[in-house]
Enzyme design. Structure first.
Site, PDB file in Angstrom:
ATOM      1  N   ASN A   1      45.623  -9.610  -6.026  1.00 51.32           N
ATOM      2  CA  ASN A   1      45.174 -10.800  -7.752  1.00 51.32           C
ATOM      3  C   ASN A   1      45.996 -11.878  -7.449  1.00 51.32           C
ATOM      4  O   ASN A   1      46.208 -13.057  -8.209  1.00 51.32           O
ATOM      5  CB  ASN A   1      44.801 -10.491  -7.834  1.00 51.32           C
ATOM      6  CG  ASN A   1      43.467  -9.538  -7.837  1.00 51.32           C
ATOM      7  OD1 ASN A   1      42.559 -10.450  -7.603  1.00 51.32           O
ATOM      8  ND2 ASN A   1      43.112  -8.599  -7.702  1.00 51.32           N
TER       9      ASN A   1
ATOM     10  N   ILE B   1      47.098   0.457 -21.092  1.00 56.67           N
ATOM     11  CA  ILE B   1      46.649  -0.333 -22.284  1.00 56.67           C
ATOM     12  C   ILE B   1      47.951  -0.796 -22.877  1.00 56.67           C
ATOM     13  O   ILE B   1      48.657  -0.482 -23.501  1.00 56.67           O
ATOM     14  CB  ILE B   1      46.114   0.933 -23.103  1.00 56.67           C
ATOM     15  CG1 ILE B   1      44.867   1.210 -21.829  1.00 56.67           C
ATOM     16  CG2 ILE B   1      45.306   0.314 -23.964  1.00 56.67           C
ATOM     17  CD1 ILE B   1      44.370   2.686 -22.387  1.00 56.67           C
ATOM     18  N   LEU B   2      47.459  -1.837 -23.217  1.00 53.71           N
ATOM     19  CA  LEU B   2      48.946  -2.411 -24.203  1.00 53.71           C
ATOM     20  C   LEU B   2      47.808  -2.533 -25.808  1.00 53.71           C
ATOM     21  O   LEU B   2      46.815  -2.620 -26.168  1.00 53.71           O
ATOM     22  CB  LEU B   2      48.399  -4.040 -23.596  1.00 53.71           C
ATOM     23  CG  LEU B   2      49.446  -4.553 -22.593  1.00 53.71           C
ATOM     24  CD1 LEU B   2      48.549  -6.110 -22.335  1.00 53.71           C
ATOM     25  CD2 LEU B   2      50.503  -4.373 -22.261  1.00 53.71           C
TER      26      LEU B   2
ATOM     27  N   HIS C   1      39.245  -7.592 -14.503  1.00 53.87           N
ATOM     28  CA  HIS C   1      38.649  -6.473 -14.029  1.00 53.87           C
ATOM     29  C   HIS C   1      37.518  -5.967 -13.496  1.00 53.87           C
ATOM     30  O   HIS C   1      36.654  -7.077 -13.024  1.00 53.87           O
ATOM     31  CB  HIS C   1      37.717  -6.167 -15.702  1.00 53.87           C
ATOM     32  CG  HIS C   1      38.061  -3.788 -15.769  1.00 53.87           C
ATOM     33  ND1 HIS C   1      38.463  -3.533 -14.890  1.00 53.87           N
ATOM     34  CD2 HIS C   1      36.599  -4.087 -16.091  1.00 53.87           C
ATOM     35  CE1 HIS C   1      38.064  -2.190 -15.275  1.00 53.87           C
ATOM     36  NE2 HIS C   1      36.810  -2.603 -15.802  1.00 53.87           N
TER      37      HIS C   1
ATOM     38  N   ASP D   1      39.477  -3.606 -21.225  1.00 49.90           N
ATOM     39  CA  ASP D   1      38.672  -4.465 -20.967  1.00 49.90           C
ATOM     40  C   ASP D   1      37.412  -5.512 -21.180  1.00 49.90           C
ATOM     41  O   ASP D   1      35.710  -4.823 -20.867  1.00 49.90           O
ATOM     42  CB  ASP D   1      38.232  -3.489 -19.526  1.00 49.90           C
ATOM     43  CG  ASP D   1      39.683  -3.180 -18.443  1.00 49.90           C
ATOM     44  OD1 ASP D   1      40.210  -3.677 -18.074  1.00 49.90           O
ATOM     45  OD2 ASP D   1      39.665  -2.127 -18.170  1.00 49.90           O
TER      46      ASP D   1
ATOM     47  N   GLU E   1      37.372 -10.957  -7.071  1.00 57.40           N
ATOM     48  CA  GLU E   1      38.160 -11.024  -7.648  1.00 57.40           C
ATOM     49  C   GLU E   1      39.335 -12.344  -7.243  1.00 57.40           C
ATOM     50  O   GLU E   1      39.846 -13.675  -8.578  1.00 57.40           O
ATOM     51  CB  GLU E   1      39.066 -10.382  -7.657  1.00 57.40           C
ATOM     52  CG  GLU E   1      38.679  -8.285  -8.605  1.00 57.40           C
ATOM     53  CD  GLU E   1      39.644  -7.446  -8.208  1.00 57.40           C
ATOM     54  OE1 GLU E   1      39.717  -6.815  -9.687  1.00 57.40           O
ATOM     55  OE2 GLU E   1      40.104  -7.478  -8.041  1.00 57.40           O
TER      56      GLU E   1
HETATM   57  C1  GAR Z   1      41.971  -5.287  -8.947  1.00 54.59           C
HETATM   58  O1  GAR Z   1      40.674  -4.919  -8.598  1.00 54.59           O
HETATM   59  C2  GAR Z   1      41.772  -5.245 -10.711  1.00 54.59           C
HETATM   60  O2  GAR Z   1      41.088  -6.105 -10.950  1.00 54.59           O
HETATM   61  C3  GAR Z   1      42.052  -3.887 -10.830  1.00 54.59           C
HETATM   62  O3  GAR Z   1      43.294  -3.749 -10.645  1.00 54.59           O
HETATM   63  C4  GAR Z   1      42.976  -4.661  -9.256  1.00 54.59           C
HETATM   64  C5  GAR Z   1      44.641  -4.734  -9.006  1.00 54.59           C
HETATM   65  O4  GAR Z   1      44.766  -5.053  -7.347  1.00 54.59           O
HETATM   66  N1  GAR Z   1      42.682  -3.776 -12.712  1.00 54.59           N
HETATM   67  C6  GAR Z   1      41.746  -2.992 -13.246  1.00 54.59           C
HETATM   68  O5  GAR Z   1      41.019  -1.791 -13.022  1.00 54.59           O
HETATM   69  C7  GAR Z   1      42.358  -2.987 -14.589  1.00 54.59           C
HETATM   70  N2  GAR Z   1      41.370  -2.600 -15.764  1.00 54.59           N
HETATM   71  P1  GAR Z   1      45.896  -5.598  -6.682  1.00 54.59           P
HETATM   72  O6  GAR Z   1      47.531  -4.957  -7.566  1.00 54.59           O
HETATM   73  O7  GAR Z   1      45.774  -6.121  -4.921  1.00 54.59           O
HETATM   74  O8  GAR Z   1      45.382  -7.407  -7.521  1.00 54.59           O
END
Ligand code: GAR
Length: 197
Positions: free
Chosen positions: A15, A93-94, A110, A151, A180
């Site tokens: 992302n 968690i922040l 999320h 989230d 995403e």
């Molecule tokens: C993503 O799917 C994001 O939505 C999730 O971690 C992944 C990171 O992927 N975040 C959560 O689950 C937050 N609770 P990436 O490192 O390839 O961007």
């Protein structure tokens, strides 16, 4: 002046890559001015280095209280003077020791629909529920982070993703990640446009 984004990432950073590409192509009128991670092995660091973006590793110390870590993290993030702080796969968690430094300026991504499947492994849990016949779709949301809710917070954008249980978890996960990448870029494009309106 284009908006200044700081991206917090704990893992692969796909992302982050989407955001970097969105800024480079001009779809997002912003620049990623810093990438902060809590993990030295986060591939997000490699992506940031490749894009010549400054990085900061804020590793938790042995026995450190969560709020003390968050105070150090806030200092590292604030040093980049961000307009927006983007949690893109930030897997800690922040607390308000971090959040209160950036009111209304923290955006979280999320891989689930609003109000569903907070926390880790949301994609895998959605898949298990679909196999059990309990759901036929999941999705993605981008939201503001006003407090310590996990989230959870005012939704900026969300999009559903169907689950095809005759396929594979890997295929479903890939479809979530595709959504995403698109939804995060679209949302940041809108936010950075409002910064300049
Ligand atoms: C993503 O799917 C994001 O939505 C999730 O971690 C992944 C990171 O992927 N975040 C959560 O689950 C937050 N609770 P990436 O490192 O390839 O961007």
């Amino acid at each position: 002046m284009s908006s200044r984004l700081v991206v917090l990432a704990s893992g692969s950073g796909s992302n982050l890559q989407a955001v970097l590409d969105g800024c480079a192509s001009g779809v997002i009128d912003a620049s990623v001015v810093g990438v902060v991670t809590n993990r030295i092995d986060a591939y997000a660091l490699v992506r940031a280095d490749d894009a010549e973006i400054a990085t900061e590793l804020v590793s938790p110390l042995d026995g450190e209280e969560r709020r003390d870590y968050d105070t150090r993290l806030a200092g590292a993030v604030a040093s980049f003077e961000p307009d927006w702080v983007i949690l893109a796969g930030w897997m800690r968690i922040l607390t308000t020791a971090f959040i209160d430094h950036f009111p209304d300026r923290i955006v979280n991504l999320h891989p689930a629909l609003p109000g569903e499947l907070p926390g880790i492994r949301a994609i895998e849990r959605a898949w298990s529920e679909a196999l059990a016949g309990e759901r036929s779709e999941s999705g993605v949301m981008v939201h503001l982070v006003p407090d310590e809710g996990v989230d959870d917070g005012p939704v900026l954008a969300s999009r559903s993703v169907p689950i095809d249980v005759s396929g594979t978890l890997e295929a479903f996960a890939a479809s979530i990640h595709d959504v995403e990448h698109a939804l995060l870029v679209e949302t940041l494009a809108k936010l950075s446009a409002t910064d300049h309106s």
